[in-house]
Design an enzyme around this catalytic site. Sequence first.
Site, PDB file in Angstrom:
ATOM      1  N   CYS A  38      -1.989  69.240 114.251  1.00 27.99           N
ATOM      2  CA  CYS A  38      -2.658  70.398 115.763  1.00 27.99           C
ATOM      3  C   CYS A  38      -3.274  69.918 116.734  1.00 27.99           C
ATOM      4  O   CYS A  38      -3.068  70.498 117.593  1.00 27.99           O
ATOM      5  CB  CYS A  38      -3.212  71.519 115.090  1.00 27.99           C
ATOM      6  SG  CYS A  38      -2.776  72.106 113.539  1.00 27.99           S
ATOM      7  N   ASN A  65       2.013  79.852 113.409  1.00 32.43           N
ATOM      8  CA  ASN A  65       0.988  78.407 114.151  1.00 32.43           C
ATOM      9  C   ASN A  65       2.287  77.718 114.275  1.00 32.43           C
ATOM     10  O   ASN A  65       2.560  76.926 113.331  1.00 32.43           O
ATOM     11  CB  ASN A  65       0.441  78.845 113.164  1.00 32.43           C
ATOM     12  CG  ASN A  65      -0.370  76.891 112.864  1.00 32.43           C
ATOM     13  OD1 ASN A  65       0.041  76.173 113.670  1.00 32.43           O
ATOM     14  ND2 ASN A  65      -1.514  77.277 113.262  1.00 32.43           N
ATOM     15  N   HIS A 125      -5.317  76.545 120.843  1.00 29.29           N
ATOM     16  CA  HIS A 125      -4.665  76.248 119.528  1.00 29.29           C
ATOM     17  C   HIS A 125      -4.102  77.076 119.396  1.00 29.29           C
ATOM     18  O   HIS A 125      -5.034  78.116 118.946  1.00 29.29           O
ATOM     19  CB  HIS A 125      -4.422  75.084 118.542  1.00 29.29           C
ATOM     20  CG  HIS A 125      -3.269  74.983 116.929  1.00 29.29           C
ATOM     21  ND1 HIS A 125      -2.022  75.044 117.138  1.00 29.29           N
ATOM     22  CD2 HIS A 125      -4.111  74.765 115.942  1.00 29.29           C
ATOM     23  CE1 HIS A 125      -1.998  75.366 115.889  1.00 29.29           C
ATOM     24  NE2 HIS A 125      -3.152  75.020 115.099  1.00 29.29           N
TER      25      HIS A 125
HETATM   26  C1  4VN Z   1      -6.418  75.147 112.825  1.00 26.97           C
HETATM   27  C2  4VN Z   1      -6.737  76.020 112.008  1.00 26.97           C
HETATM   28  C3  4VN Z   1      -5.527  77.295 110.301  1.00 26.97           C
HETATM   29  C4  4VN Z   1      -6.098  78.168 109.595  1.00 26.97           C
HETATM   30  C5  4VN Z   1      -7.442  78.334 109.445  1.00 26.97           C
HETATM   31  C6  4VN Z   1      -7.451  79.817 108.359  1.00 26.97           C
HETATM   32  C7  4VN Z   1      -6.785  80.787 109.096  1.00 26.97           C
HETATM   33  C8  4VN Z   1      -5.175  79.974 110.407  1.00 26.97           C
HETATM   34  C9  4VN Z   1      -8.178  81.174 106.880  1.00 26.97           C
HETATM   35  C10 4VN Z   1      -8.070  83.339 106.631  1.00 26.97           C
HETATM   36  C11 4VN Z   1      -7.267  84.066 105.676  1.00 26.97           C
HETATM   37  C12 4VN Z   1      -5.616  83.983 107.038  1.00 26.97           C
HETATM   38  C13 4VN Z   1      -5.951  82.271 107.638  1.00 26.97           C
HETATM   39 CL1  4VN Z   1      -8.187  77.005 112.196  1.00 26.97          CL
HETATM   40  C14 4VN Z   1      -5.456  76.307 110.214  1.00 26.97           C
HETATM   41  C15 4VN Z   1      -4.262  75.013 111.261  1.00 26.97           C
HETATM   42  C16 4VN Z   1      -3.092  74.585 111.214  1.00 26.97           C
HETATM   43  O1  4VN Z   1      -2.391  74.143 112.159  1.00 26.97           O
HETATM   44  C17 4VN Z   1      -5.005  75.004 111.783  1.00 26.97           C
HETATM   45  N1  4VN Z   1      -5.865  80.826 109.394  1.00 26.97           N
HETATM   46  N2  4VN Z   1      -6.539  81.591 107.806  1.00 26.97           N
HETATM   47  C18 4VN Z   1      -7.548  85.188 105.684  1.00 26.97           C
HETATM   48  O2  4VN Z   1      -7.448  85.456 104.040  1.00 26.97           O
HETATM   49  O3  4VN Z   1      -7.817  85.936 106.611  1.00 26.97           O
END
Ligand code: 4VN
Length: 324
Positions: free
Chosen positions: A112, A279, A249
């Site tokens: 990313c 994403n 991002h």
């Molecule tokens: C950077 C990040 C993420 C990311 C990390 C966590 C997350 C996206 C965790 C909790 C969940 C919902 C989703 Cl910080 C992903 C990338 C990949 O490009 C890069 N979402 N979440 C929940 O249960 O609420």
Amino acid sequence: MQNCRITAAASYAPQQVITNNDLAARMETSDEWISSRTGIRQRHISSGENTSDLCAEVMNQLLEKSGNNAEDIDLLIVATYTPDYLTPSTACIVQKKCDIKNAFCFDINAACSGFVYALSVAHKYIASGMYKRAAVIGGEICSKSVDWNDRATCVLFGDGAGGVILEASEQQGYLAEELRSDGNNFEGLTGVCIPPSNLFNGIKREFDYIRMDGRAIYDFAVHKVPESIRALTGKAGITPADLDLFVPHQANGRFFPVFAKKLGMDSSKIFKNIDKYGNTSAASVPIALADALEQGIISLGSGQKVALCGFGSGLTWGSILLSL
Ligand code: 4VN
């Protein structure tokens, strides 16, 4: 040092749109769950196009918008973690598709953060005076890297590409950068695992898709992104509140109010389009930048100060401060 600036930005996404309800029809999830936890409402998913196809579309748009011919490009960098092949680079395939005959071409994989890292590399080649014109493209087919049976991750990602032309100029368009990595914690977010399945030695490890320790990566982003933007703006003698736009991002929509609060910025100065694309990893920052320009929120030649920030697998994170 030779100055440079962005002279064009463009983006492209596959035609097929998959809504949260489309996903809910196929797996145990819901529009409510996805949109409240991530801000995502839909994503574009390839129905046959590969990463180089999306990048070639962006490359052609960039030539048209910047008024350059294909042979004027000295350097072509593609940022991707989902290349068409492990080798050749996706950049070389884009070179063939768009006839970029005078450029040298290579890929950067920093997940990313890839677009930000690639723009930093292109800047060094131009700042040195060695080359005049670079195309920097972030492109991903994330849909080929996710486990469609893992509902915690597959709902997050989408496909797309975006890019810019960076050209030598009188104006100083590239003001500062702040790039970091923490390989020590790489296991919190891994893409496609290609194991050493060496049958000669009896080794049979499993191929694997994207895996994420959501909590750990969430905490990483909430901590490191504001720290990075404070360091970046400090290098240029300004504060985050002085930014005209912050283009982070598009990892998860719940980060945006946290970033605004930690940075003392008005929430409206943080650009968001995760609702439309999900994403898209290395493509997300250049798609967002192109969208912000398209919507007239910012414009080339205005002198507006825009901070870009990528963060993710590696772990990697990095920010660049531009004057448009
Ligand atoms: C950077 C990040 C993420 C990311 C990390 C966590 C997350 C996206 C965790 C909790 C969940 C919902 C989703 Cl910080 C992903 C990338 C990949 O490009 C890069 N979402 N979440 C929940 O249960 O609420």
